[in-house]
Design an enzyme around this catalytic site. Sequence first.
Site, PDB file in Angstrom:
ATOM      1  CD  GLU A  43       3.822  39.241  70.477  1.00 50.06           C
ATOM      2  OE1 GLU A  43       2.614  39.319  70.695  1.00 50.06           O
ATOM      3  OE2 GLU A  43       4.331  38.348  69.777  1.00 50.06           O
ATOM      4  CG  ASP A  73       1.326  38.122  73.955  1.00 52.61           C
ATOM      5  OD1 ASP A  73       1.004  37.514  74.989  1.00 52.61           O
ATOM      6  OD2 ASP A  73       1.175  37.645  72.814  1.00 52.61           O
ATOM      7  CG  HIS A 115     -18.120  25.047  62.932  1.00 51.96           C
ATOM      8  ND1 HIS A 115     -17.494  23.841  63.081  1.00 51.96           N
ATOM      9  CD2 HIS A 115     -17.159  25.912  62.581  1.00 51.96           C
ATOM     10  CE1 HIS A 115     -16.216  23.983  62.829  1.00 51.96           C
ATOM     11  NE2 HIS A 115     -15.982  25.227  62.525  1.00 51.96           N
ATOM     12  CB  CYS A 156      -2.144  43.377  64.915  1.00 50.54           C
ATOM     13  SG  CYS A 156      -0.754  42.497  65.632  1.00 50.54           S
TER      14      CYS A 156
HETATM   15  C1  PEP Z   1      -0.970  40.407  70.531  1.00 48.50           C
HETATM   16  O1  PEP Z   1      -0.243  39.817  71.340  1.00 48.50           O
HETATM   17  O2  PEP Z   1      -1.382  41.565  70.699  1.00 48.50           O
HETATM   18  C2  PEP Z   1      -1.392  39.749  69.291  1.00 48.50           C
HETATM   19  C3  PEP Z   1      -2.052  40.410  68.365  1.00 48.50           C
HETATM   20  O3  PEP Z   1      -1.121  38.442  69.124  1.00 48.50           O
HETATM   21  P1  PEP Z   1      -1.849  37.229  69.898  1.00 48.50           P
HETATM   22  O4  PEP Z   1      -3.133  37.776  70.479  1.00 48.50           O
HETATM   23  O5  PEP Z   1      -2.082  36.193  68.861  1.00 48.50           O
HETATM   24  O6  PEP Z   1      -0.859  36.825  70.916  1.00 48.50           O
HETATM   25 MG    MG Z   2       0.897  38.097  70.872  1.00 49.11          MG
END
Ligand code: PEP
Ligand code: MG
Length: 600
Positions: free
Chosen positions: A441, A465, A199, A512
């Site tokens: 993913e 992933d 933190h 993402c």
């Molecule tokens: C991913 O797998 O790319 C993702 C954005 O999710 P996480 O990193 O939470 O698995």
């Molecule tokens: Mg993921």
Amino acid sequence: MNDNAVTEGTTLKGIAVSPGIIIGRARVVDRSQQKIIYQYLINDEEVGREVERFKEALQLTKNQIMDLKNRMSDQIKEHSFILDAHSMIVDDTMVSDTTINTILEEKINAEWALKKSLQKIKQLFKEIDYEYIRGRINDVENVTERILRNLTGKGYESLSKIKEKVIIVAHDLSPADTSELNTSMVMGFITDMGGKTSHTAIIAQGLKIPAVVGLESATNYVQDGTLLIVDGYKGEVIVDPDDDIIIAYQERKLYYDKYISSALRLSYLPAETPDGYRISIKANIEFLEEASAAKDYGAEGIGLYRTEYLYLMSKAVPGEEELFQDYKQVAEIISPDQVTIRTLDLGGDKFLSYHGFGDEVNPALGLRAIRFCLKEPSIFKSQLRAILRASAYGKIRIMFPMVSGLEELLEVKKVLHEVMKELEKEGVKYDHSIKVGAMIEIPSAVMVADSLAAHLDFFSIGTNDLIQYALAIDRVNEHVAYMYDPYHPAVIRMIMQTVKAAKDNGIEVALCGEMAGDPLCTALLLGTGIDELSMNTGAIPLLKKLIRSLSYEEAVENLNEILKLTTSKEVREFIAKKTETLLPEIGVEGLSLNMATSNS
Ligand code: PEP
Ligand code: MG
């Protein structure tokens, strides 16, 4: 200088937690741990007095923490929850009751009893699998140290009193210390202890002062007045630099400061290429508290709200009402923009300490994400109810992680419809046209993306992933980390195939994973025609600046060239060359700049 005197210009390596470069004189503050002496108490009267003395120290500590909270500057007020958490640690039975019982049962002094409680808590934290929660032991240590100082009457030197321009050097700084730093005087800080998710680091980012932590022995090398250069990008500290090093860093500092402030100033502008192609740039967040920083950094919504953390930080599965309040607040802060709430992605490397998952040989291939949720319908339904209820208060989309094929998707959607019906029956408001999407993913989902698209409003490609599963490398295994490769031609083709399936079926497609915030991947991703990139908040200003200087037409041409390449090395070199010429001012090294905010 002491025994560990260093030669001129010695570089210490630590962890960069808040970006920027500063050059200034050290001010060493004593935050070393108190030496504690064991004392045996002879009679009940002494024991009773000791318990009272401990209770008074607890109360004094609480008052000090609340006083600090009330004096928090507006700049970091949004982090006041950290001091609330510290106040809760004072009240926690592991700290208060356990210590009192030890005093009573073992007839020992309060300081020693508190030390014993801390050891027990540390042992418990060590057994927690999840790094973020393990890192919270620092907060417990900070609070117990404050209680100890109040017991010994040593108190704390208040850092708010510092009246000269200095760089703070300390063994450790608590979030409370950091929150009272006078930033017109304190240029930044370095500490022996600490990690990326502490933190203290979060507050340093909020205060926008450079900080390097985890230097291990900086306090051995530095004394009051030592000249320091702190590089909050690289996580380096140069002790006693010579003139040439100082000049080089002054130039570097001027250069980055100018570059970053220009990127930040323009981060409210849309991510639109000079030839008119627009892409949406959103933020990935893990906590409600990150939502407003995401907006400040130019996010046009939240493309991924990872909801696991609220569960991981609680002592039991959070109730529907608590989840609803959290999601509603995020939606309200981000409104009129959209928040994509991902349903629970537990399992893999995120486990609940209070809920048995059973030992799995391959947790990444095990009971993770929607597989876990389908097995635990009451946990799943309560989250879906909370998300749907919150959708009446802002623009929310639902996203399912780890979808592997159509049957699974239909099963998950069936649960969603059941929950919708329940709410309708109860007369509870929610957005009836809420958009539903899935993370792509798993390689099987890429291969059947066209059939999934028919049942969804959007895809979001989770490359973290997807790379793990496509290249068969455990994303948390350091021995194969070198193979984690976003430039692998197979990964690029999978992204292309997913985007095509989305476009052919008229649904939106986002990305993402960490690739979205990597400037070296921007040109490549832009050329695919993807609609949205969602990334860690700190990456947004630079990404927007980059997109505003790229030509879409050229990005498409480049992608066609990339698709002809057969090795990752060729792909990476090609992209680096193209991107470097697009932003010649900062070069490839500068492309790794991350204007980190409150990302844990
Ligand atoms: C991913 O797998 O790319 C993702 C954005 O999710 P996480 O990193 O939470 O698995
Ligand atoms: Mg993921």
